[in-house]
Design a protein around this motif. Sequence first.
Motif, short mmCIF file in Angstrom:
data_model
loop_
_atom_site.label_atom_id
_atom_site.label_comp_id
_atom_site.label_asym_id
_atom_site.label_seq_id
_atom_site.Cartn_x
_atom_site.Cartn_y
_atom_site.Cartn_z
N LEU A 1 -16.49 -0.11 12.84
CA LEU A 1 -15.55 -0.39 11.75
C LEU A 1 -14.44 0.64 11.67
N THR A 2 -14.49 1.64 12.53
CA THR A 2 -13.41 2.62 12.56
C THR A 2 -12.68 2.56 13.90
N GLY A 3 -11.37 2.75 13.82
CA GLY A 3 -10.54 2.76 15.02
C GLY A 3 -9.34 3.64 14.77
N ARG A 4 -8.30 3.49 15.61
CA ARG A 4 -7.07 4.25 15.45
C ARG A 4 -5.87 3.32 15.51
N GLY B 1 8.18 -14.06 7.43
CA GLY B 1 8.23 -15.51 7.29
C GLY B 1 8.18 -15.86 5.81
N GLU B 2 8.73 -17.01 5.44
CA GLU B 2 8.86 -17.37 4.02
C GLU B 2 7.55 -17.23 3.25
N GLN B 3 6.46 -17.64 3.90
CA GLN B 3 5.15 -17.61 3.25
C GLN B 3 4.75 -16.20 2.82
N PHE B 4 5.24 -15.17 3.51
CA PHE B 4 4.80 -13.81 3.26
C PHE B 4 5.85 -12.94 2.58
N LEU B 5 7.03 -13.52 2.26
CA LEU B 5 8.11 -12.73 1.68
C LEU B 5 7.68 -12.04 0.40
N LYS B 6 6.88 -12.72 -0.41
CA LYS B 6 6.47 -12.16 -1.70
C LYS B 6 5.54 -10.97 -1.53
N GLU B 7 4.96 -10.80 -0.34
CA GLU B 7 4.02 -9.70 -0.11
C GLU B 7 4.72 -8.45 0.45
N THR B 8 6.03 -8.55 0.74
CA THR B 8 6.73 -7.40 1.34
C THR B 8 6.97 -6.32 0.30
N PRO B 9 7.06 -5.02 0.69
CA PRO B 9 6.82 -4.57 2.07
C PRO B 9 5.33 -4.48 2.37
N PHE B 10 4.97 -4.84 3.59
CA PHE B 10 3.58 -4.66 4.03
C PHE B 10 3.60 -4.05 5.44
N THR B 11 2.50 -3.41 5.79
CA THR B 11 2.44 -2.72 7.08
C THR B 11 1.46 -3.44 8.01
N LEU B 12 1.94 -3.76 9.21
CA LEU B 12 1.08 -4.34 10.25
C LEU B 12 0.68 -3.23 11.22
N VAL B 13 -0.57 -3.29 11.67
CA VAL B 13 -1.03 -2.32 12.67
C VAL B 13 -1.78 -3.04 13.78
N LEU B 14 -1.63 -2.55 15.00
CA LEU B 14 -2.53 -2.93 16.08
C LEU B 14 -3.55 -1.81 16.16
N VAL B 15 -4.83 -2.16 16.03
CA VAL B 15 -5.89 -1.14 15.97
C VAL B 15 -6.57 -1.06 17.33
N GLU B 16 -6.81 0.18 17.80
CA GLU B 16 -7.58 0.38 19.03
C GLU B 16 -8.95 0.93 18.67
N PHE B 17 -9.97 0.56 19.47
CA PHE B 17 -11.35 0.99 19.23
C PHE B 17 -11.89 1.68 20.48
N GLY C 1 3.83 7.53 5.69
CA GLY C 1 2.73 8.35 6.20
C GLY C 1 2.05 7.74 7.42
N VAL C 2 2.42 6.53 7.78
CA VAL C 2 1.74 5.85 8.89
C VAL C 2 2.19 6.45 10.21
N ARG C 3 1.24 6.70 11.12
CA ARG C 3 1.61 7.19 12.44
C ARG C 3 0.61 6.71 13.49
N ILE C 4 1.09 6.67 14.72
CA ILE C 4 0.23 6.29 15.85
C ILE C 4 -0.88 7.32 16.00
N GLY C 5 -2.10 6.82 16.20
CA GLY C 5 -3.25 7.71 16.36
C GLY C 5 -4.05 7.93 15.09
N LEU C 6 -3.50 7.50 13.95
CA LEU C 6 -4.18 7.73 12.66
C LEU C 6 -5.52 6.97 12.63
N PRO C 7 -6.63 7.68 12.28
CA PRO C 7 -7.93 6.98 12.18
C PRO C 7 -7.94 6.02 10.98
#
Lengths: 154, 427
Positions: free
Chosen positions: A76-79, A90-106, A124-130
């Motif tokens: 359940l933990t990754g980086r 996309g229109e469906q998600f406009l009301k949720e902005t701003p939001f952050t997407l991440v690709l997680v590596e395990f 505060g988001v950065r590559i490598g963050l657990p």
Amino acid sequence: MERNGTIVYGVDPLVIHDHYEIDYRHSYAEDSPFFIGLTKGQLLGSRCTVCGYTYATPRAHCMDCGAPTMWHELPLTGRIHTFTTCHYGGEQFLKETPFTLVLVEFDAADTLFLSRLKGMPPDGVRIGLPVVARFAKTPSFKVTDVWFEPADKA
Amino acid sequence: MRQVYMISGGITKFAKAHQDKDFRLMVKEAYDYALRDVPRFSKDMIDGAVGSYFSDHFTRQLKAASMVQDYLGLCPKPSKRVEGGGATGGLCFQSAWEAVASGRMNCCAAFGFETMSRVNTWKGNEFIALASDTNFDFPVGGFYSGYYAMMVQRHMHEFGTTVEQMAMVSIKNHANALYNPYAQKAKRLTIKQVRESPMVATPLTMEDICAMSDGAAVCFLASEAVASQVCDHPVKITGVGSGSDAMRMADRPHGKVILLPHEREADYRRLKYPGVHSFRGGRMAAKLAYEMAGISNPGEELSFIELHDAYTSSEIQTYEDLGLCKYGEGGRFVESGIPFMPTVDYGLELSKQGQLPVNPSGGLLACGHPVGATGLMQAVFAFWQLQGSVEKHLGNDRLQVKNAKRGLIHSHAGTGTYITVSIMETA
């Protein structure tokens, strides 16, 4: 569909409002166990039964050798492998902005998993963050039943 | 396979909306332009057509290419539709090439269009986002600007690419388009203006991203016999290549770089490839096209390139896929000035300005991206460059690449899932 006639935006040329919507009966088919897993707090990837290649986003057959995969529970933990904060969408998600997407590596997987990052300001988001997976208490049976938060808040 | 030539092309102006013309009439306008440009050629010599448009959601008219076929008066000749996301136009071009190269047709028309103005921009973004995995990627709020933003974040992390380098691509393409009357969005920009325009998905701003557009484009491809009969300056298509990658970026592997002839394994000892920072399908497409055209060092053997710059970042990534510089050097490549036009003032200090112009037309960033037309629009601009007829068609010769001998066109779908590269040369 308008209740009282047709909305006309202009007459030269003639431009009218035209509404369209549709409901689908959508099957997750062979990917179903992944979505059921989310309701139990499990993140299920898949592992090739022949070459051992491990997918963080599951697929029933190996992309490389074509053999069937078996379900494989991910940690359940990754980086954070990469990220973006979306101020539009996309229109469906406009009301949720701003939001952050991440690709997680395990550590235990060869591929990545796309998810939302919650619980921290965008700068505060950065590559490598657990990060650690969190699960919805009331499932919607969508991939959004899981999201990630910074691991140090756990 | 037979040698294939492009004998004519036409485009409509790309615009935010063409409400006065439906998709049939837009294509007809481009098609009639192409016919007028080769007076010795006639409709009767067209053996069939390939039509391209990306999204049935935008048209909400399925089989729309059939309606174009009848509107152009091409029934009952062979026809089909090709669809492949952002690469739809490039795939259409190559499909028409296949028809002629195989001997099945002596002349094939390729037509493409998109009508994106029929919904608002964010609904349009949603339609395009449906061209990503709808179980795993779209529901999270995934959309294309977000996907490319994640790719370039990783590119910046791996290679030190900067947002200022990306902004230079925006400056270049928008300024080139000042001399292209077909373009939707020509303007002078500074690095500061690009960075201060509204943020869409970090680090991509509005000026890093191409616009939705209405437009159409048409190309006529023909055998040597037809080309020599009807066209004074036909252009040879000497190489075609295409490639693909996994739909989900999450599934992209970490392996070895696919090498081009002028590269060595030692160049990339520590690089995990393609990850999410590079387009493996683009490299494959380039490799195949270069092999067919006999190109061993693209940076030295090409006169200009029209590539799929849906994002400033993807132009930088594509320099690398095409082997114009090594992987990781794309940011410094734009900074050097190499891909700028020698004849345009950008307000930037550029030491090697104009050595290999990339997107002299203004590319997608400035011309707009009416998806099904885009890849064909690139072919039309490349055709005019190689004919030396830019002044005739654009009304000025500022964007004419001098002594253009060999050009490359590159069409690209969703995060690199389908990519085409075609090489065109003076006959």
